[in-house]
Design a protein around this motif. Structure first.
Motif, PDB file in Angstrom:
ATOM      1  N   THR A   4       3.434 -16.980  -9.827  1.00  0.00           N
ATOM      2  CA  THR A   4       2.916 -17.630  -8.885  1.00  0.00           C
ATOM      3  C   THR A   4       2.046 -16.337  -8.304  1.00  0.00           C
ATOM      4  O   THR A   4       1.000 -16.584  -7.372  1.00  0.00           O
ATOM      5  CB  THR A   4       3.916 -17.902  -7.812  1.00  0.00           C
ATOM      6  N   ILE A   5       2.309 -15.186  -8.544  1.00  0.00           N
ATOM      7  CA  ILE A   5       1.315 -14.218  -7.849  1.00  0.00           C
ATOM      8  C   ILE A   5      -0.118 -14.401  -8.278  1.00  0.00           C
ATOM      9  O   ILE A   5      -0.811 -13.707  -7.593  1.00  0.00           O
ATOM     10  CB  ILE A   5       2.011 -12.679  -8.584  1.00  0.00           C
ATOM     11  N   PHE A   6      -0.398 -15.032  -9.337  1.00  0.00           N
ATOM     12  CA  PHE A   6      -1.762 -15.050  -9.780  1.00  0.00           C
ATOM     13  C   PHE A   6      -2.435 -16.469  -9.011  1.00  0.00           C
ATOM     14  O   PHE A   6      -3.603 -16.316  -8.843  1.00  0.00           O
ATOM     15  CB  PHE A   6      -1.716 -15.595 -11.084  1.00  0.00           C
ATOM     16  N   VAL A   7      -1.467 -16.974  -7.947  1.00  0.00           N
ATOM     17  CA  VAL A   7      -2.282 -18.054  -7.261  1.00  0.00           C
ATOM     18  C   VAL A   7      -2.285 -17.715  -5.869  1.00  0.00           C
ATOM     19  O   VAL A   7      -2.444 -18.504  -4.844  1.00  0.00           O
ATOM     20  CB  VAL A   7      -1.537 -19.282  -7.621  1.00  0.00           C
ATOM     21  N   ARG A   8      -1.723 -16.629  -5.429  1.00  0.00           N
ATOM     22  CA  ARG A   8      -1.469 -16.131  -4.125  1.00  0.00           C
ATOM     23  C   ARG A   8      -2.925 -15.648  -3.562  1.00  0.00           C
ATOM     24  O   ARG A   8      -3.921 -15.116  -4.365  1.00  0.00           O
ATOM     25  CB  ARG A   8      -0.636 -14.942  -4.019  1.00  0.00           C
ATOM     26  N   SER A   9      -3.146 -15.802  -2.305  1.00  0.00           N
ATOM     27  CA  SER A   9      -4.217 -15.499  -1.451  1.00  0.00           C
ATOM     28  C   SER A   9      -4.509 -14.021  -1.672  1.00  0.00           C
ATOM     29  O   SER A   9      -3.285 -13.319  -1.810  1.00  0.00           O
ATOM     30  CB  SER A   9      -4.481 -16.135  -0.351  1.00  0.00           C
ATOM     31  N   LEU A  10      -5.654 -13.501  -1.444  1.00  0.00           N
ATOM     32  CA  LEU A  10      -5.833 -11.947  -1.292  1.00  0.00           C
ATOM     33  C   LEU A  10      -4.724 -11.459  -0.366  1.00  0.00           C
ATOM     34  O   LEU A  10      -4.204 -10.430  -0.854  1.00  0.00           O
ATOM     35  CB  LEU A  10      -7.294 -11.736  -0.788  1.00  0.00           C
ATOM     36  N   GLU A  11      -4.645 -12.029   0.812  1.00  0.00           N
ATOM     37  CA  GLU A  11      -3.803 -11.320   1.897  1.00  0.00           C
ATOM     38  C   GLU A  11      -2.454 -11.545   1.373  1.00  0.00           C
ATOM     39  O   GLU A  11      -1.458 -10.826   2.123  1.00  0.00           O
ATOM     40  CB  GLU A  11      -4.022 -12.167   3.316  1.00  0.00           C
ATOM     41  N   ASP A  12      -1.833 -12.125   0.364  1.00  0.00           N
ATOM     42  CA  ASP A  12      -0.577 -12.308  -0.129  1.00  0.00           C
ATOM     43  C   ASP A  12      -0.381 -11.291  -1.356  1.00  0.00           C
ATOM     44  O   ASP A  12       0.473 -11.433  -2.120  1.00  0.00           O
ATOM     45  CB  ASP A  12      -0.185 -13.676  -0.127  1.00  0.00           C
ATOM     46  N   GLN A  13      -1.507 -10.448  -1.574  1.00  0.00           N
ATOM     47  CA  GLN A  13      -1.178  -9.706  -2.982  1.00  0.00           C
ATOM     48  C   GLN A  13      -0.580  -8.412  -2.496  1.00  0.00           C
ATOM     49  O   GLN A  13      -1.245  -7.673  -1.566  1.00  0.00           O
ATOM     50  CB  GLN A  13      -2.563  -9.545  -3.539  1.00  0.00           C
ATOM     51  N   LEU A  14       0.222  -7.939  -3.305  1.00  0.00           N
ATOM     52  CA  LEU A  14       0.894  -6.362  -2.996  1.00  0.00           C
ATOM     53  C   LEU A  14      -0.214  -5.535  -3.242  1.00  0.00           C
ATOM     54  O   LEU A  14      -0.372  -4.583  -2.561  1.00  0.00           O
ATOM     55  CB  LEU A  14       2.042  -6.351  -3.959  1.00  0.00           C
ATOM     56  N   CYS A  15      -1.154  -5.598  -4.246  1.00  0.00           N
ATOM     57  CA  CYS A  15      -2.111  -4.556  -4.665  1.00  0.00           C
ATOM     58  C   CYS A  15      -3.312  -4.494  -3.546  1.00  0.00           C
ATOM     59  O   CYS A  15      -3.467  -3.255  -2.994  1.00  0.00           O
ATOM     60  CB  CYS A  15      -3.013  -4.887  -5.717  1.00  0.00           C
ATOM     61  N   PHE A  16      -3.424  -5.627  -2.696  1.00  0.00           N
ATOM     62  CA  PHE A  16      -4.462  -5.677  -1.560  1.00  0.00           C
ATOM     63  C   PHE A  16      -3.962  -4.729  -0.323  1.00  0.00           C
ATOM     64  O   PHE A  16      -4.253  -3.890   0.374  1.00  0.00           O
ATOM     65  CB  PHE A  16      -4.819  -7.119  -1.254  1.00  0.00           C
ATOM     66  N   GLU A  17      -2.467  -5.049  -0.150  1.00  0.00           N
ATOM     67  CA  GLU A  17      -1.812  -4.351   0.960  1.00  0.00           C
ATOM     68  C   GLU A  17      -1.685  -3.069   0.874  1.00  0.00           C
ATOM     69  O   GLU A  17      -1.736  -2.239   1.700  1.00  0.00           O
ATOM     70  CB  GLU A  17      -0.426  -5.168   1.431  1.00  0.00           C
ATOM     71  N   VAL A  18      -1.322  -2.562  -0.503  1.00  0.00           N
ATOM     72  CA  VAL A  18      -1.287  -1.127  -0.746  1.00  0.00           C
ATOM     73  C   VAL A  18      -2.650  -0.533  -0.561  1.00  0.00           C
ATOM     74  O   VAL A  18      -2.784   0.502  -0.082  1.00  0.00           O
ATOM     75  CB  VAL A  18      -0.642  -0.863  -2.359  1.00  0.00           C
ATOM     76  N   TYR A  19      -3.701  -1.180  -1.117  1.00  0.00           N
ATOM     77  CA  TYR A  19      -5.128  -0.608  -0.901  1.00  0.00           C
ATOM     78  C   TYR A  19      -5.399  -0.464   0.550  1.00  0.00           C
ATOM     79  O   TYR A  19      -6.013   0.475   0.981  1.00  0.00           O
ATOM     80  CB  TYR A  19      -5.726  -1.667  -1.584  1.00  0.00           C
ATOM     81  N   LYS A  20      -5.081  -1.380   1.366  1.00  0.00           N
ATOM     82  CA  LYS A  20      -5.508  -1.350   2.785  1.00  0.00           C
ATOM     83  C   LYS A  20      -4.723  -0.307   3.474  1.00  0.00           C
ATOM     84  O   LYS A  20      -5.230   0.321   4.152  1.00  0.00           O
ATOM     85  CB  LYS A  20      -5.024  -2.782   3.491  1.00  0.00           C
ATOM     86  N   ALA A  21      -3.452  -0.124   2.997  1.00  0.00           N
ATOM     87  CA  ALA A  21      -2.655   1.070   3.725  1.00  0.00           C
ATOM     88  C   ALA A  21      -3.148   2.289   3.202  1.00  0.00           C
ATOM     89  O   ALA A  21      -3.003   3.409   4.074  1.00  0.00           O
ATOM     90  CB  ALA A  21      -1.155   0.796   3.285  1.00  0.00           C
ATOM     91  N   SER A  22      -3.576   2.451   2.053  1.00  0.00           N
ATOM     92  CA  SER A  22      -3.940   3.684   1.592  1.00  0.00           C
ATOM     93  C   SER A  22      -5.382   3.940   2.312  1.00  0.00           C
ATOM     94  O   SER A  22      -5.438   5.346   2.898  1.00  0.00           O
ATOM     95  CB  SER A  22      -4.409   3.563   0.069  1.00  0.00           C
TER      96      SER A  22
END
Length: 151
Positions: A4-22
């Motif tokens: 289901t990780i492949f159908v999550r929205s951008l805002e629900d992706q771990l990679c996106f949150e790590v990117y934003k935090a960085s």
């Protein structure tokens, strides 16, 4: 694996949150370091040298995880600004030893205070720093293992 990780929205992706935090950390540190004329990567080099001074460029490069090609312009700017000195090694004429200057030793406390003020302003008091740091270290160890396995 939960696909289901492949159908999550951008805002629900771990990679996106790590990117934003960085990016957020880079901006926060950038604000704190601006009065000293330092960038976040330059600060990382100083942190490594404050831990262990008088080391080869390769040691810093390996520790921070930057290529020597990326590291050299950062070190050149630090040297030009008077934060470090670069000297050819007596042992190996092909190697360069990096040493902190008096300026970098004297400014360490002021830099640390400026960063602490930024952290306080971000109000990260609800975050369990130790658990968060340990989680990120575990994640980075896994990434390192993947790199080793692919070589």
């Amino acid at each position: 694996m939960d696909e289901t990780i492949f159908v999550r929205s951008l805002e629900d992706q771990l990679c996106f949150e790590v990117y934003k935090a960085s990016n957020g950390f880079s901006r926060m540190y950038g604000r704190a370091l601006k009065p000293f004329g330092l960038t976040f990567p330059q600060y990382l080099v100083l942190l490594a040298l404050w831990d262990e001074d008088h080391v080869f460029i390769k040691n810093i490069s390996d520790r921070i995880g930057m290529s020597i090609g990326t590291m050299n312009p950062i070190l050149n700017r630090l040297a030009t600004q008077g934060w470090i000195e670069k000297v050819t090694s007596d042992i190996d004429k092909r190697a360069v030893v990096v040493t902190l200057t008096e300026k970098s030793q004297n400014e360490k406390k002021a830099i640390s205070k400026a960063i602490l003020n930024e952290i306080i302003n971000c109000d990260m008091t609800d975050i369990n720093n130790d658990a968060f740091l340990n989680g990120l270290k575990a994640l980075n160890r896994e990434f390192d293992h993947l790199e080793e396995d692919s070589e």
